[in-house]
Scaffold this motif. Structure first.
Motif, PDB file in Angstrom:
ATOM      1  N   VAL A  50      45.657  24.003  42.844  1.00 41.80           N
ATOM      2  CA  VAL A  50      46.448  25.183  43.229  1.00 41.80           C
ATOM      3  C   VAL A  50      45.678  26.450  42.878  1.00 41.80           C
ATOM      4  O   VAL A  50      45.636  27.400  43.682  1.00 41.80           O
ATOM      5  N   PHE A  51      45.032  26.477  41.715  1.00 40.07           N
ATOM      6  CA  PHE A  51      44.244  27.648  41.335  1.00 40.07           C
ATOM      7  C   PHE A  51      43.082  27.867  42.301  1.00 40.07           C
ATOM      8  O   PHE A  51      42.781  28.998  42.685  1.00 40.07           O
ATOM      9  N   GLU A  52      42.416  26.764  42.704  1.00 35.88           N
ATOM     10  CA  GLU A  52      41.312  26.891  43.659  1.00 35.88           C
ATOM     11  C   GLU A  52      41.816  27.457  44.980  1.00 35.88           C
ATOM     12  O   GLU A  52      41.160  28.304  45.598  1.00 35.88           O
ATOM     13  N   GLN A  53      42.965  26.991  45.426  1.00 34.65           N
ATOM     14  CA  GLN A  53      43.538  27.497  46.677  1.00 34.65           C
ATOM     15  C   GLN A  53      43.924  28.965  46.521  1.00 34.65           C
ATOM     16  O   GLN A  53      43.728  29.768  47.438  1.00 34.65           O
ATOM     17  N   MET A  54      44.466  29.329  45.353  1.00 36.03           N
ATOM     18  CA  MET A  54      44.824  30.728  45.104  1.00 36.03           C
ATOM     19  C   MET A  54      43.572  31.600  45.153  1.00 36.03           C
ATOM     20  O   MET A  54      43.607  32.719  45.692  1.00 36.03           O
ATOM     21  N   ASP A  55      42.460  31.074  44.618  1.00 35.47           N
ATOM     22  CA  ASP A  55      41.187  31.813  44.676  1.00 35.47           C
ATOM     23  C   ASP A  55      40.746  32.020  46.124  1.00 35.47           C
ATOM     24  O   ASP A  55      40.347  33.124  46.503  1.00 35.47           O
ATOM     25  N   LYS A  56      40.820  30.967  46.915  1.00 38.12           N
ATOM     26  CA  LYS A  56      40.420  31.076  48.325  1.00 38.12           C
ATOM     27  C   LYS A  56      41.299  32.084  49.068  1.00 38.12           C
ATOM     28  O   LYS A  56      40.796  32.919  49.830  1.00 38.12           O
ATOM     29  N   ASP A  57      42.602  31.987  48.836  1.00 41.87           N
ATOM     30  CA  ASP A  57      43.533  32.897  49.512  1.00 41.87           C
ATOM     31  C   ASP A  57      43.255  34.347  49.117  1.00 41.87           C
ATOM     32  O   ASP A  57      43.254  35.243  49.971  1.00 41.87           O
ATOM     33  N   ALA A  58      43.031  34.575  47.830  1.00 45.42           N
ATOM     34  CA  ALA A  58      42.765  35.940  47.359  1.00 45.42           C
ATOM     35  C   ALA A  58      41.466  36.457  47.961  1.00 45.42           C
ATOM     36  O   ALA A  58      41.387  37.631  48.373  1.00 45.42           O
ATOM     37  N   GLU A  59      40.459  35.599  48.057  1.00 49.61           N
ATOM     38  CA  GLU A  59      39.180  36.015  48.626  1.00 49.61           C
ATOM     39  C   GLU A  59      39.331  36.342  50.110  1.00 49.61           C
ATOM     40  O   GLU A  59      38.784  37.340  50.593  1.00 49.61           O
ATOM     41  N   GLU A  95      42.018  37.340  51.608  1.00 48.91           N
ATOM     42  CA  GLU A  95      42.830  38.540  51.766  1.00 48.91           C
ATOM     43  C   GLU A  95      42.173  39.772  51.146  1.00 48.91           C
ATOM     44  O   GLU A  95      42.676  40.882  51.280  1.00 48.91           O
ATOM     45  N   GLY A  96      41.082  39.580  50.434  1.00 48.83           N
ATOM     46  CA  GLY A  96      40.353  40.704  49.842  1.00 48.83           C
ATOM     47  C   GLY A  96      41.048  41.312  48.644  1.00 48.83           C
ATOM     48  O   GLY A  96      40.900  42.491  48.371  1.00 48.83           O
TER      49      GLY A  96
END
Length: 183
Positions: A122-131, A133-134
């Motif tokens: 979940v943290f890895e996915q949160m990192d991808k999503d944040a990246e 979305e900038g």
């Protein structure tokens, strides 16, 4: 003697019987029998070779059928695995979105009950999503809210690439989908 020719002193002539074979014909018949025996033996040998080839083809056919069934089974397993991985990926995306939109303390309370590998995904996915979305990620802040021992274990596992190779990695999110399989 003229009247009775059989009383003459001359050697008698042998009357040839048309139904009885001559010596030459007897030899030809003998050779024909030998050729027939040889041909019969050759046919029997060829018949045995054909039977052996037939049985070999039958075993090859069985082996190919087994291989075909094995390949089809593997294809089904791979399709199921791909389906499960896709479903898991979707669940991770949904959970990452929920965790990112929750208050940090509530997210921490929920995440404390999860297995480490679920938290990491979940943290890895949160990192991808944040990246994508900038925006900055909040993972580091969430980790600071965890107890120190659990935070260090999750951090170590997160940075250890080989931890994903552990058998059973990522099963907990799918536990609700695991129903007895009927084959």
């Amino acid at each position: 003697e003229e009247y009775l020719p059989f009383l003459k002193r001359q050697p008698s002539l042998v009357n040839q019987d048309l139904l009885s074979p001559t010596e030459l014909e007897k030899l030809e018949i003998q050779k024909a029998k030998e050729r027939l025996i040889d041909d019969t033996e050759e046919l029997n040998r060829l018949k045995q070779e054909l039977e052996m080839a037939k049985s070999s083809l039958a075993t090859d056919k069985e082996r190919l059928e087994e291989l075909k069934e094995g390949i089809q089974r593997k294809e089904r397993e791979m399709a199921e695995k791909l389906k499960r991985e896709s479903a898991r990926s979707e669940k991770v995306k949904v959970l990452a979105n929920k965790v990112a939109n929750m208050p940090p303390e509530s997210a921490r309370d929920m995440l404390l009950n999860w297995p480490d590998y679920d938290i990491i995904e979940v943290f890895e996915q949160m990192d991808k999503d944040a990246e994508e979305e900038g925006r900055p990620t909040i993972i580091t802040y969430l980790l600071t809210l965890f107890p120190a021992e659990r935070r260090s274990v999750i951090s170590n596992k997160c940075f250890d690439a080989s931890s994903k190779q552990v058998p059973g990695y990522g099963k907990s999110l799918d536990d609700e989908d695991n129903e007895p399989k009927s084959e």
